[in-house]
Design an enzyme around this catalytic site. Structure first.
Site, PDB file in Angstrom:
ATOM      1  N   LYS A   6       0.785  -1.313  -0.072  1.00  0.00           N
ATOM      2  CA  LYS A   6       0.026   0.127  -0.114  1.00  0.00           C
ATOM      3  C   LYS A   6       0.845   1.220  -0.158  1.00  0.00           C
ATOM      4  CE  LYS A   6      -4.074  -2.212   0.405  1.00  0.00           C
ATOM      5  NZ  LYS A   6      -3.538  -3.574   0.329  1.00  0.00           N
TER       6      LYS A   6
ATOM      7  N   LYS B 235      -8.742   1.992   3.608  1.00  0.00           N
ATOM      8  CA  LYS B 235      -8.350   0.448   3.675  1.00  0.00           C
ATOM      9  C   LYS B 235      -6.970   0.471   4.441  1.00  0.00           C
ATOM     10  CE  LYS B 235      -6.196   1.593  -0.879  1.00  0.00           C
ATOM     11  NZ  LYS B 235      -6.105   0.982  -2.351  1.00  0.00           N
TER      12      LYS B 235
ATOM     13  N   ARG C  14      -4.960  -4.560 -13.205  1.00  0.00           N
ATOM     14  CA  ARG C  14      -3.533  -5.194 -12.910  1.00  0.00           C
ATOM     15  C   ARG C  14      -2.390  -5.245 -14.006  1.00  0.00           C
ATOM     16  NH1 ARG C  14      -1.656  -8.618  -8.930  1.00  0.00           N
ATOM     17  NH2 ARG C  14      -2.659  -7.222  -7.582  1.00  0.00           N
TER      18      ARG C  14
ATOM     19  N   ARG D   1     -10.251  -5.865 -13.412  1.00  0.00           N
ATOM     20  CA  ARG D   1     -10.954  -6.450 -12.456  1.00  0.00           C
ATOM     21  C   ARG D   1     -12.154  -5.672 -11.919  1.00  0.00           C
ATOM     22  NH1 ARG D   1      -5.755  -7.080  -8.461  1.00  0.00           N
ATOM     23  NH2 ARG D   1      -5.943  -5.204  -9.293  1.00  0.00           N
TER      24      ARG D   1
ATOM     25  N   ARG E 253     -15.598  -2.899  -4.551  1.00  0.00           N
ATOM     26  CA  ARG E 253     -14.294  -3.549  -4.874  1.00  0.00           C
ATOM     27  C   ARG E 253     -14.085  -4.343  -6.352  1.00  0.00           C
ATOM     28  NH1 ARG E 253     -14.077  -6.861   0.439  1.00  0.00           N
ATOM     29  NH2 ARG E 253     -16.151  -7.257  -0.222  1.00  0.00           N
TER      30      ARG E 253
ATOM     31  N   ASP F 134      -1.517  -1.902  -9.686  1.00  0.00           N
ATOM     32  CA  ASP F 134      -3.092  -1.613  -9.722  1.00  0.00           C
ATOM     33  C   ASP F 134      -3.045  -0.079 -10.003  1.00  0.00           C
ATOM     34  OD1 ASP F 134      -3.179  -4.060  -8.812  1.00  0.00           O
ATOM     35  OD2 ASP F 134      -3.771  -3.674  -6.930  1.00  0.00           O
TER      36      ASP F 134
ATOM     37  N   GLU G 220      -1.916   0.956  -6.173  1.00  0.00           N
ATOM     38  CA  GLU G 220      -1.248   0.121  -5.188  1.00  0.00           C
ATOM     39  C   GLU G 220      -0.098  -0.698  -6.050  1.00  0.00           C
ATOM     40  OE1 GLU G 220      -3.049  -3.272  -3.085  1.00  0.00           O
ATOM     41  OE2 GLU G 220      -4.601  -2.039  -2.287  1.00  0.00           O
TER      42      GLU G 220
ATOM     43  N   ASN H 111       1.941  -4.207  -6.105  1.00  0.00           N
ATOM     44  CA  ASN H 111       2.155  -5.306  -5.214  1.00  0.00           C
ATOM     45  C   ASN H 111       3.364  -6.094  -5.711  1.00  0.00           C
ATOM     46  OD1 ASN H 111      -0.827  -6.073  -4.274  1.00  0.00           O
ATOM     47  ND2 ASN H 111      -0.956  -4.803  -6.120  1.00  0.00           N
TER      48      ASN H 111
END
Length: 314
Positions: free
Chosen positions: A125, A160, A210, A225, A233, A273, A281, A283
């Protein structure tokens, strides 16, 4: 080459969608030998080298009994040609300790991907905060007053936890501020826990994309997504629908800007993301979506990854 996979139990893999599985399949297809262990199987005794109880495995090609164990023994991590750290989040204290053991193995000669120090230095994050030009307005704080001021400024926000995964613990608060106090109490636990707050991006209706970056270069397709129903979400684990798409010009610019920087730090594989044109984000622990992209576009992401791994080991 002999490749060690550090991951969750192989028995828990859902091979119809698991990214580590297709990495292993491609490695075996190219003739590399595979072994696997879990982080708790790694140990280090004073005066010795970092060792793990590992299983040498072979993929069978079957849907159910998809692997077979050929042997099990304790081996020094430095004796493998490469180690893939693919343990899923959360990044808890045990994950943290595992990175230290893997870093010691590096000092002894092991090659670990992604690098243990880079995993520690890039919380998924927080990592985007280094790149404000690509990120939406974002706040990280423990303070109730800071969150309320951010909400007053932006009106529609996402909150979050820093250690969340798969969309867990994500809340949206609109301009009316309904339940903001209760959500803050839930997430920051009386000021004991840090919270990330971002301006809501309405482009989420088109998908939380992604972007995969391998060896510093963006994969030509991303997985959008898309939230379903009234859900905010897009995470697949939260019921989002995955739709593979070619990268937009902006997507590619993001990947090409961040990729070389992150690769130079030892991050061979990164999942960025993006909602709209903003990074939400970065990852680094065990980025996924290889199979979804390949199934929908034919782009063999696992082959691109193994190409980059082999090049890094030359």
């Amino acid at each position: 080459m002999n490749i060690l996979i550090v991951a969750d139990p192989l028995e828990s893999f859902k091979i119809h969608k698991d990214t580590t599985f297709v990495m292993m399949r491609e490695l075996q297809r190219r003739g590399h030998a595979l072994a696997a262990c879990e982080p708790q199987h790694i140990h280090w005794r004073s005066g010795g080298v970092v060792t793990a109880s590992v299983r040498a495995v072979r993929l069978t090609g079957e849907a159910n009994a998809w692997f077979e164990v050929q042997s099990e023994q304790a081996l020094a991590l430095k004796d493998f040609d490469a180690i893939l750290m693919r343990k899923d989040p959360p990044f808890d204290s045990e994950f943290f300790y595992a990175t230290h053991l893997l870093e010691q193995a590096e000092r002894e000669g092991a090659r670990v991907f992604n690098k243990p120090r880079a995993l520690r230095d890039h919380p998924e994050k927080l990592a985007l905060m280094e790149f404000p030009d690509f990120a939406p307005p974002t706040l990280v704080t423990r303070r109730d007053a800071d969150i309320r001021a951010f909400h007053a400024e932006h009106g529609d926000i996402i909150l979050k936890p820093l250690d969340g995964m798969g969309g867990t613990g994500i809340f949206r608060v609109k301009a009316d501020g309904m339940n903001l106090g209760a959500i803050i109490e839930t997430l920051n636990q009386g000021g004991a826990t840090s919270v990330m707050v971002q301006r809501y991006l309405p482009e989420i209706v088109d998908g939380d994309k992604r972007l995969l970056v391998i060896g510093g270069k963006p994969v030509p397709y991303c997985l959008a997504r898309i939230p379903q129903g009234n859900e905010v979400r897009g995470n697949l684990a939260a019921g989002g629908k995955g739709v593979a798409r070619p990268l937009t010009e902006r997507d590619r610019a993001i990947g090409e800007a961040l990729g070389p920087i992150l690769a130079a730090r030892g991050l061979l594989l990164v999942g960025v993301d993006v909602i709209g044109d903003k990074v939400t984000e970065i990852n680094v622990t065990s980025p996924t979506c290889f199979q979804e992209i390949q199934q929908q576009t034919g782009c063999d992401v696992a082959a691109l990854f193994v190409d980059a791994l082999e090049a890094a080991l030359m």
